[in-house]
Write an enzyme that holds these catalytic residues in place. Structure first.
Site, PDB file in Angstrom:
ATOM      1  N   GLU A 245       0.574  -1.449   0.285  1.00 55.07           N
ATOM      2  CA  GLU A 245      -0.627   0.239   0.200  1.00 55.07           C
ATOM      3  C   GLU A 245       0.750   1.150  -0.001  1.00 55.07           C
ATOM      4  O   GLU A 245       1.618   1.035   0.204  1.00 55.07           O
ATOM      5  CB  GLU A 245      -0.708   0.284   0.989  1.00 55.07           C
ATOM      6  CG  GLU A 245      -1.812  -1.315   1.026  1.00 55.07           C
ATOM      7  CD  GLU A 245      -2.476  -1.241   2.282  1.00 55.07           C
ATOM      8  OE1 GLU A 245      -2.981  -0.084   3.326  1.00 55.07           O
ATOM      9  OE2 GLU A 245      -3.737  -2.062   1.959  1.00 55.07           O
TER      10      GLU A 245
ATOM     11  N   ARG B  28      -0.550   9.498   2.037  1.00 52.89           N
ATOM     12  CA  ARG B  28      -1.360   9.295   2.105  1.00 52.89           C
ATOM     13  C   ARG B  28      -1.995  10.945   1.995  1.00 52.89           C
ATOM     14  O   ARG B  28      -3.209  11.421   1.404  1.00 52.89           O
ATOM     15  CB  ARG B  28      -2.493   8.437   2.994  1.00 52.89           C
ATOM     16  CG  ARG B  28      -2.670   7.404   2.591  1.00 52.89           C
ATOM     17  CD  ARG B  28      -3.822   6.561   3.481  1.00 52.89           C
ATOM     18  NE  ARG B  28      -4.111   4.938   3.443  1.00 52.89           N
ATOM     19  CZ  ARG B  28      -4.997   5.014   4.363  1.00 52.89           C
ATOM     20  NH1 ARG B  28      -4.682   4.848   5.341  1.00 52.89           N
ATOM     21  NH2 ARG B  28      -5.080   3.113   4.043  1.00 52.89           N
TER      22      ARG B  28
ATOM     23  N   HIS C 208     -10.418   9.806   6.789  1.00 49.88           N
ATOM     24  CA  HIS C 208     -10.493   8.046   6.750  1.00 49.88           C
ATOM     25  C   HIS C 208     -10.155   7.829   8.506  1.00 49.88           C
ATOM     26  O   HIS C 208     -10.654   7.181   9.633  1.00 49.88           O
ATOM     27  CB  HIS C 208      -9.789   7.422   6.306  1.00 49.88           C
ATOM     28  CG  HIS C 208      -9.470   5.993   6.331  1.00 49.88           C
ATOM     29  ND1 HIS C 208     -10.243   5.242   5.601  1.00 49.88           N
ATOM     30  CD2 HIS C 208      -8.022   5.554   6.659  1.00 49.88           C
ATOM     31  CE1 HIS C 208      -9.835   3.968   5.802  1.00 49.88           C
ATOM     32  NE2 HIS C 208      -8.926   4.224   6.041  1.00 49.88           N
TER      33      HIS C 208
ATOM     34  N   ARG D 107      -0.466   8.568   9.148  1.00 46.86           N
ATOM     35  CA  ARG D 107      -0.657   7.234   9.805  1.00 46.86           C
ATOM     36  C   ARG D 107       0.198   6.556   8.293  1.00 46.86           C
ATOM     37  O   ARG D 107      -0.478   6.502   7.082  1.00 46.86           O
ATOM     38  CB  ARG D 107      -2.114   6.734   9.571  1.00 46.86           C
ATOM     39  CG  ARG D 107      -1.841   4.978  10.716  1.00 46.86           C
ATOM     40  CD  ARG D 107      -3.044   4.633  10.451  1.00 46.86           C
ATOM     41  NE  ARG D 107      -4.520   4.848   9.882  1.00 46.86           N
ATOM     42  CZ  ARG D 107      -4.799   3.981   8.778  1.00 46.86           C
ATOM     43  NH1 ARG D 107      -3.875   2.963   9.051  1.00 46.86           N
ATOM     44  NH2 ARG D 107      -5.595   4.077   7.704  1.00 46.86           N
TER      45      ARG D 107
ATOM     46  N   HIS E 183      -8.652   9.709   3.580  1.00 42.84           N
ATOM     47  CA  HIS E 183      -8.539   8.596   2.587  1.00 42.84           C
ATOM     48  C   HIS E 183      -8.248   9.104   1.337  1.00 42.84           C
ATOM     49  O   HIS E 183      -9.582   9.470   1.030  1.00 42.84           O
ATOM     50  CB  HIS E 183      -9.236   7.321   2.908  1.00 42.84           C
ATOM     51  CG  HIS E 183      -8.730   5.862   2.845  1.00 42.84           C
ATOM     52  ND1 HIS E 183      -8.381   6.060   1.031  1.00 42.84           N
ATOM     53  CD2 HIS E 183      -7.995   4.922   2.396  1.00 42.84           C
ATOM     54  CE1 HIS E 183      -8.029   4.905   0.777  1.00 42.84           C
ATOM     55  NE2 HIS E 183      -7.776   3.822   1.780  1.00 42.84           N
TER      56      HIS E 183
END
Length: 553
Positions: A115, A290, A351, A386, A244
């Site tokens: 990811e 992100r 998110h 994160r 997100h």
């Protein structure tokens, strides 16, 4: 009615369930959850759990990726502890019965996905429904344990905090306070109960519903954050709200996330004209962190005036996509989108809360006997942003550490007497009040969420933040005016919590005069390591107002 347990867990996601299963070997545990026990953020988590398990991977690489994502604010001791504990905690889940996807070439190994922000394939997953696989196994194990008692449709209202003033003669020396449990509202019986416990664990998840558009379930209203703040505990880094990048954009799809794993398997972000754009924003392109991807999409949408962008993975083999993403494939197909042939329309959505209730390495908060685990906690792992799939890992590690800590103290705790506390001490009546004014709640709820989306979103400015602060003050006037006249119900409680968390996010965002990670302020576009390489700590002041400090906690 008074309930007494060794431990009280508020929330039934991976954090609360894992703690309960480990602590219940030697203790009685109550799990209270405000809706159905399966209605948790864990249950909706698609991606997986990051851990350095591959032959080309290492703890050091995972640590470096986490620190890069956190943009200078990660606590390095926490990062090292969590990363190095990863393989053991995944083995715990396998022992409980979680069936993670196996490698397509060798079933002796896990299938490891990648990811955004990861330099290696290291995401352990159960197809594209990892959270659901974990949640169901842990719930089944908890229900089979006679020491665990699950209370559904029980909403935590506030923590029970005892204040003891220590005196020398008539001179007060200091005031000591500790948590003894919580006031809990049984929403079906419409009764308030006291749940007394030697240790109380907030595992209440995040606060995504504070924003108009979110990937979170409806239960994510920041209840744990609000209760901890009202009780006097310290919170940290609330300005770092992760959006997100890829939530499904469709009028019939509510809060449906398109996993970052889709980009990990080669998905590319394109505009309506088919042009890929991420190479303009970061060398890692579609696998950038992100915060970078969400801002890039936001910029592209504002530049073109389009309502969304598209995630295109049509170049991959259709059979592979159906096997790797069965949930996403079927959901999109039900809406007329065939991901093997059609790009997926996506937009950013709130998110994950990277900030939360400040804890140490055992999950302890600044309020004695109160612990926080999972998304509601700020452990120092995530910093300003994160790294993908580090959240379930964090919950597994800290629930293990909290269970160990609480179990070690249990014998000493049991020698104490519970204080005498009645449910009548809670200031609201559950039975009386007007039931015909719910429009006031829904109106204020909508006002808060739109205000936060428009003024405290992905890109911020001082002027918008100050306006948001003024508008929140007006909303609070309305809430305080009609709150005492409305019969106690979950919507009213959630509105109060939502409004409080929104207010605290705004205070923290105003305080941080730089741009770092998820907090991007056009008036301070540069990162300021000299003045702001520190956490934003917020706590209830002596007169009830939020006090914000920048410090290492």
């Amino acid at each position: 009615m008074d309930h007494q347990f060794d431990f009280l867990v508020i929330g039934s996601g991976i954090a609360g369930l894992t703690f309960a299963l480990k602590a219940a070997r030697d203790a009685t545990v109550a799990i209270v959850t405000k809706k159905d026990k399966l209605e948790t953020s864990t249950n909706y988590a698609q991606g997986g759990i990051a851990s350095a398990l591959g032959p080309d991977d290492s703890f050091q690489l995972h640590i470096e990726d986490t620190l890069k994502a956190g943009d200078g604010l990660c606590h390095e001791d926490v990062v090292e502890k969590v990363v190095r504990s990863g393989p053991d905690r995944i083995r715990d889940l396998v022992t409980f019965g979680v069936a993670f996807s196996k490698s397509r070439t060798d079933e002796a190994f896990f299938d490891l996905g990648r990811e955004g922000g990861h330099s290696r394939n290291r995401v352990v997953h159960a197809e594209d429904m990892t959270g659901r696989a974990i949640e169901r196994v842990l719930i089944e194990a908890a229900e089979a344990n006679p020491n665990i008692h699950i209370f559904e449709d029980h909403l935590a209202l506030d923590l029970i905090v005892q204040h003891d003033s220590l005196r020398l003669g008539t001179t007060p020396l200091k005031q000591h306070q500790q948590c003894w449990g919580a006031f809990i509202f049984d929403s079906k019986a419409r009764e308030i109960h006291t749940f007394m416990a030697h240790a109380t664990l907030l595992c209440t998840g995040g606060a995504g519903k504070v924003y108009l558009y979110t990937s979170n379930p409806d239960v994510a209203t920041g209840d744990g954050l609000a209760m901890a703040y009202r009780a006097g505990a310290r919170l940290a880094n609330l300005e770092f709200v992760q959006f997100h990048p890829t939530c499904l954009y469709h009028p019939q799809a509510k809060n449906f996330l398109i996993s970052e794993a889709v980009r990990g398997e080669g998905g590319r972000l394109i505009d309506r004209r088919g042009n890929a754009f991420m190479e303009k924003y970061h060398p890692m392109k579609d696998l950038a962190f992100r915060d970078v991807v969400a801002r890039a999409i936001d910029t592209e949408m504002k530049r073109t005036g389009d309502d969304c962008v598209f995630l295109d993975i049509t170049h991959r083999d259709p059979a592979f996509l159906k096997q790797r993403f069965p949930n996403i494939y079927s959901k999109c197909l039900s809406l007329g989108i065939d991901i093997t042939r059609d790009p997926i329309p996506v937009v950013p959505a709130a998110h994950y809360m990277c900030g939360g209730i400040a804890t140490n390495l055992a999950g302890e908060t600044s309020l004695p006997n109160l612990y926080a685990i999972g998304e509601c906690a700020c452990t120092g792992l995530h910093g300003a942003n994160r790294l993908a799939s580090n959240s379930l890992l964090e919950a597994a590690v800290f629930s293990h550490e909290a269970a160990r800590c609480c179990t070690e103290r249990l014998e000493a705790w049991r020698r104490r007497r519970f204080p005498a506390v009645s449910a009548e001490a809670f200031p609201f009546d559950a039975a009386n009040g007007n039931q015909n004014e719910m429009v006031l709640i829904s109106h204020n709820w909508d006002d808060v969420r739109r205000l936060m989306w428009n003024y405290v979103g992905i890109v911020r400015r001082d002027k918008r933040l100050r306006l948001a602060q003024k508008h929140m003050a007006q909303i609070w006037l309305e809430i305080r005016e009609h709150m005492p006249n409305i019969q106690l119900n979950s919507d009213l409680v959630e509105l109060q919590n939502l409004a409080l968390v929104a207010e605290l996010i705004i205070h923290c965002a105003i305080a941080r005069t730089e741009s770092r990670g998820l907090h991007y302020n056009l008036d301070y576009p540069q990162k300021d390591d000299i003045h702001w390489r520190k956490d934003t700590v917020i706590q209830r002041g002596p007169y009830g107002d939020p006090v914000v400090q920048g410090l290492a906690w």
